[in-house]
Write a protein that holds these residues in place. Structure first.
Motif, PDB file in Angstrom:
ATOM      1  N   ARG A 248     -56.614  69.635  55.731  1.00 32.09           N
ATOM      2  CA  ARG A 248     -55.669  70.019  54.676  1.00 32.09           C
ATOM      3  C   ARG A 248     -54.579  68.966  54.629  1.00 32.09           C
ATOM      4  O   ARG A 248     -54.148  68.487  55.690  1.00 32.09           O
ATOM      5  CB  ARG A 248     -55.004  71.374  54.966  1.00 32.09           C
ATOM      6  N   SER A 249     -54.117  68.626  53.428  1.00 38.63           N
ATOM      7  CA  SER A 249     -52.956  67.734  53.340  1.00 38.63           C
ATOM      8  C   SER A 249     -51.856  68.442  52.567  1.00 38.63           C
ATOM      9  O   SER A 249     -52.100  69.418  51.845  1.00 38.63           O
ATOM     10  CB  SER A 249     -53.320  66.415  52.677  1.00 38.63           C
TER      11      SER A 249
ATOM     12  N   VAL B 191     -51.839  62.710  50.981  1.00 36.81           N
ATOM     13  CA  VAL B 191     -53.145  62.169  51.376  1.00 36.81           C
ATOM     14  C   VAL B 191     -54.308  62.904  50.688  1.00 36.81           C
ATOM     15  O   VAL B 191     -54.309  64.129  50.589  1.00 36.81           O
ATOM     16  CB  VAL B 191     -53.303  62.232  52.915  1.00 36.81           C
ATOM     17  N   ASP B 192     -55.316  62.120  50.233  1.00 35.46           N
ATOM     18  CA  ASP B 192     -56.527  62.686  49.648  1.00 35.46           C
ATOM     19  C   ASP B 192     -57.526  62.941  50.786  1.00 35.46           C
ATOM     20  O   ASP B 192     -58.233  62.035  51.224  1.00 35.46           O
ATOM     21  CB  ASP B 192     -57.102  61.703  48.623  1.00 35.46           C
TER      22      ASP B 192
ATOM     23  N   ALA C 159     -62.754  63.401  54.710  1.00 29.57           N
ATOM     24  CA  ALA C 159     -63.971  64.153  55.041  1.00 29.57           C
ATOM     25  C   ALA C 159     -65.206  63.340  54.682  1.00 29.57           C
ATOM     26  O   ALA C 159     -66.232  63.399  55.382  1.00 29.57           O
ATOM     27  CB  ALA C 159     -63.964  65.495  54.301  1.00 29.57           C
ATOM     28  N   GLY C 160     -65.095  62.579  53.607  1.00 31.75           N
ATOM     29  CA  GLY C 160     -66.209  61.756  53.150  1.00 31.75           C
ATOM     30  C   GLY C 160     -66.653  60.737  54.190  1.00 31.75           C
ATOM     31  O   GLY C 160     -67.847  60.407  54.284  1.00 31.75           O
ATOM     32  N   LYS C 161     -65.719  60.254  54.994  1.00 34.82           N
ATOM     33  CA  LYS C 161     -66.046  59.291  56.057  1.00 34.82           C
ATOM     34  C   LYS C 161     -66.988  59.900  57.095  1.00 34.82           C
ATOM     35  O   LYS C 161     -67.636  59.184  57.853  1.00 34.82           O
ATOM     36  CB  LYS C 161     -64.766  58.840  56.766  1.00 34.82           C
ATOM     37  N   PHE C 162     -66.990  61.227  57.163  1.00 35.33           N
ATOM     38  CA  PHE C 162     -67.842  61.914  58.143  1.00 35.33           C
ATOM     39  C   PHE C 162     -68.941  62.728  57.454  1.00 35.33           C
ATOM     40  O   PHE C 162     -69.434  63.719  58.001  1.00 35.33           O
ATOM     41  CB  PHE C 162     -66.987  62.822  59.034  1.00 35.33           C
TER      42      PHE C 162
ATOM     43  N   GLY D  65     -68.708  64.602  54.781  1.00 35.58           N
ATOM     44  CA  GLY D  65     -68.285  65.864  54.160  1.00 35.58           C
ATOM     45  C   GLY D  65     -67.685  65.634  52.789  1.00 35.58           C
ATOM     46  O   GLY D  65     -67.847  64.569  52.192  1.00 35.58           O
ATOM     47  N   GLY D  66     -66.961  66.626  52.269  1.00 43.19           N
ATOM     48  CA  GLY D  66     -66.347  66.519  50.957  1.00 43.19           C
ATOM     49  C   GLY D  66     -65.399  67.667  50.701  1.00 43.19           C
ATOM     50  O   GLY D  66     -65.005  68.373  51.627  1.00 43.19           O
ATOM     51  N   GLY D  67     -65.039  67.861  49.420  1.00 39.96           N
ATOM     52  CA  GLY D  67     -64.128  68.957  49.065  1.00 39.96           C
ATOM     53  C   GLY D  67     -63.144  68.537  48.000  1.00 39.96           C
ATOM     54  O   GLY D  67     -63.500  67.813  47.074  1.00 39.96           O
ATOM     55  N   HIS D  68     -61.912  68.994  48.144  1.00 37.31           N
ATOM     56  CA  HIS D  68     -60.849  68.716  47.180  1.00 37.31           C
ATOM     57  C   HIS D  68     -59.823  67.751  47.768  1.00 37.31           C
ATOM     58  O   HIS D  68     -59.858  67.450  48.953  1.00 37.31           O
ATOM     59  CB  HIS D  68     -60.141  70.014  46.783  1.00 37.31           C
ATOM     60  N   VAL D  69     -58.858  67.342  46.963  1.00 35.93           N
ATOM     61  CA  VAL D  69     -57.812  66.410  47.381  1.00 35.93           C
ATOM     62  C   VAL D  69     -56.985  66.974  48.546  1.00 35.93           C
ATOM     63  O   VAL D  69     -56.651  66.269  49.488  1.00 35.93           O
ATOM     64  CB  VAL D  69     -56.874  66.088  46.184  1.00 35.93           C
TER      65      VAL D  69
END
Lengths: 320, 320
Positions: A274-275, A279-280, A285-288, A290-294
């Motif tokens: 969570r930010s 921070v986005d 999460a994409g680096k690992f 994963g994904g989601g929202h900002v």
């Protein structure tokens, strides 16, 4: 896109209507379906309330939730109009997506930004704090009354999607609509107690453990905590009892990124991010994988807990 | 009691005004003092904002809080009018109570039920969710404008005293007032992040301890926790860092009465009560010489902590 007046015109001509929200339903989609369904019933329509997934326990205090047909059950019925509420893409209809292959009128009403024009009739307004706000305007256009039942459903939609009128999406119009719903005679205290003040004791026990495990980076901008499977098992805690814990970590002064490591099975971790305002974390999460929202994202990682924490926290610090 | 119009008349004739809220100030008394003070300044009055105790860190994001004279400091000034906001009894003025012995006009504005007629001019409305609501009406009667600064202060008053528009005291009028404040151009997201998502780390450490000390009655309807002075000292925690902890206890499913025992000085305890929806905890606090509201009250007790807990919990169980 169509106007809300055009949508109202289409609904006036409907006879057998099915209404449905998205998979993993929340207060906004359930409340919107229930409210618009009740208005159409007032108008003498044959109405089916549907949800691809079961109604979460937290909304069980609303009697109308018992009327929802769950999963594939509504597929056996015949309808002339399908109203899709709070779904940004057809995929979010889950088990009920196949209804889109039938020969009937499709009406899509939503407040999520996106292409959103997958139905025959579409009304998307991303300035609305909740789909419930749009539904309230539509009920007015239909000249249906805001009965007590409708008001309760719409209040749940508005309150849950705005974090009790705190989030950025809340507008003066949202507050005025909530005032009007209160004037319709709802007992908002009863709703709020059921939504926010009836937590199983085990949630507070899990929270205690999460606070005990909480750590913060030397710069004070990244904070994280973790819960292992054996602790959850020893408390007879279910996964849903860890919901929202990460938000507590985010509320620390100066913290921009909060991370929560929850052991799903031995050595396998759900990592949530969570930010606060900059921070986005979708990229993080994409680096690992994963994904989601900002402001809210997640991924799943396997391995040694200390190694995972070190790697993920280091990546988070790079984003600061 | 006087009418609000009479109060407005008195304030129109004032020249050197001091405004003050209660000891251990909260968002409602600080916001009310700041808002009414700004309105009177608009009208050309000489205004002093005062507080018997320091402004809690959490409100430090509001620039106006730096203008408050704290403790005995304002006693050296000369005034013709003393406006007392959000104080149910003169004792709640703490170090500034001695101002009541001077020769000037006293105006008391509050939303707490009670005798409330200790000043020369009194306006008490316990249907108002916050003193800030009354102040907003008063500013309108004074024909002063709701500027951005005034709107921010009043929004803080309304939001904090209603638990972000969740508590029973919230009315349609409260929501309409909040909508009007948003229309005055405030950045409510910024306010809400500062109020609810920027908590000093020590608050979460105190919360962990409070959860560790939490107990619940066998019937599940009364829950309580405590913090002793040495624990607070060891964490360098101030009294304000325990604010709101009792609400966490109240959110347990099935709990009707929550109690928080905080050691003020060795062997002296501030006992706070909260109820969810039925019990009048003002009566409960009254049994121990305290007072407050139906859903939030408190008292001060001296003695052995275990003895006090036993006595207070037994009294609470009798109310169930």
């Amino acid at each position: 896109m169509n106007s809300l007046t055009e949508i109202a015109g289409v609904l006036r001509n409907s006879r057998k209507v099915i209404l449905c929200g998205h998979v993993m339903p929340d207060g906004d989609c359930l409340g919107s379906v229930a409210a618009l369904g009740a208005a159409l019933e007032q108008m003498g329509k044959d109405v089916t309330l549907a949800s691809p997934d079961p109604v979460p326990e937290i909304y069980g205090f609303l009697p109308v939730m018992g009327k929802f047909l769950i999963g594939e059950k509504p597929l056996s019925g015949e309808y002339d109009t399908f109203i899709i509420l709070d779904c940004s893409v057809p995929e979010r209809l889950g088990k009920l997506k196949s209804l889109l292959e039938r020969d009937m009128v499709f009406v899509n009403i939503d407040h999520h930004k996106g292409p959103g024009d997958f139905a025959g009739y579409n009304y998307i307004d991303d300035s609305a704090a909740a789909t419930g706000e749009i539904v309230m305007d539509l009920i007015d256009l239909l000249n249906a009354g805001i009965t007590g039942d409708i008001a309760v459903s719409l209040y749940v939609a508005l309150s849950t999607d705005t974090g009790s009128f705190q989030y950025e999406n809340t507008t003066p119009g949202t507050l005025k609509k909530a005032a009007r719903l209160m004037e319709a005679g709802i007992h908002s205290t009863w709703i709020n107690i059921n939504l926010y003040e009836e937590r199983p004791l085990v949630i507070l026990r899990v929270m205690e453990k999460a606070l005990e495990n909480m750590e913060i980076s030397p710069c004070g901008k990244v904070a994280w905590t973790s819960i292992d499977k054996s602790t959850l098992n020893s408390m007879a805690a279910r996964d849903e009892h860890t919901d929202g814990l990460i938000n507590i970590v985010r509320t620390i002064k100066g913290v921009e990124i909060a991370i929560f490591f929850r052991e799903i099975t031995s050595g396998k971790f759900k990592v949530s991010f969570r930010s606060k305002s900059r921070v986005d974390v979708r990229l993080l999460a994409g680096k690992f994988g994963g994904g989601g929202h900002v402001r809210a994202s997640g991924c799943v990682l396997e391995g040694d807990v200390d190694g995972i924490k070190k790697m993920v926290v280091a990546a988070a610090l790079k984003e600061i």
